[in-house]
Design an enzyme around this catalytic site. Structure first.
Site: not given
Length: 257
Positions: A64-65, A156, A160, A191, A194
């Protein structure tokens, strides 16, 4: 003919689906040994199977990053196992929906843990490892939401935007050691993440009207751009932000029918 990433060791986060999976498959076709990372093993094994069927070299690692220790240990193990790390793609993402007035502090931070903290931990570790072996390439995934305000995605969008400027700073620090750091900025890409935004014809058509090219992006198209930045063809490119968005960021508003 040797591929553009022949004999490179590449680590891709969020490698079990979408852009990460497409990038892993493309890297393997270009001759890289690919390590795909994700939180769930089954999707990683499915990607691994496809790559191996095509004759590629790939391994999976569950990590898990958003967990600093897990992510660092996974990267260090790759370097120990293969002797070096040449490419890191920080692709994993997470976000929460919600208006600013209704957003909790916990929800706000959820947007940053994977996208910003994870990108920082991965980049910091990779820079140390790449410096030892003479350089490398780091590609971080941002979003058009980081450049343009997006209602109900404030967390978000902010995370980003942070990825872009962090990457510029990392590029400045790594350049003299042959470590290139660049950013890919997609618009909407088809993806699993989305799928809800494209769940019916009306939603898809409304989305496509906003894109000058008239369609959403495909993961393979992002993979092509990532592969270019990872390759020696981009040897003099660092600190750049490359939009891969069908022209969306180039226009203020479109009136395409």
């Amino acid at each position: 003919m040797a591929g553009s990433l022949q004999n490179k060791i590449a680590f891709i986060t969020g490698g079990g689906s979408g852009i990460g999976a497409a990038t892993a498959e493309r890297f393997a076709r270009e001759g890289a040994t690919v390590i795909i990372c994700g939180r769930r093993l089954d999707p990683l094994l499915a990607v691994e199977k496809r790559i191996k069927q095509q004759g590629g070299s790939v391994n999976s690692v569950v990590a898990d990053v958003s967990n600093e220790t897990q992510f660092i240990q996974a990267l260090e193990k790759v370097s120990n196992d293969y002797g070096r790390l040449d490419i890191l793609v920080n692709n994993a993402m997470a976000f929460t929906w919600g208006g600013i007035e209704d957003m909790t502090t916990e929800q706000w931070h959820e947007n940053f843990t994977t996208s910003v903290d994870g990108t920082f931990w991965g980049t910091r570790t990779a820079m140390k490892l790449m410096r030892q072996s003479g350089g490398g390439a780091i590609i971080n995934l941002s979003s058009i939401c980081g450049a343009l305000g997006t209602a109900y995605m404030a967390g978000y969008s902010a995370s980003k935007a942070a990825v872009v400027n962090f990457s510029r700073a990392a590029a400045a620090e790594g350049a003299r050691d042959g470590i290139r750091v660049n950013v890919i900025t997609p618009a909407i890409v088809e993806t699993p993440a989305t799928a809800g935004m494209l769940s019916d014809d009306n939603s898809r058509q409304n989305t496509e009207k906003l894109i000058p090219m008239g369609r959403v992006g495909q993961p393979e198209e992002l993979a092509s751009a990532i592969t270019f930045l990872a390759s020696d063809d981009a040897s003099y490119i660092t600190g750049t932000e490359l939009p891969v968005d069908g022209g969306r960021s180039a226009v203020l508003i479109t009136a395409l029918d």
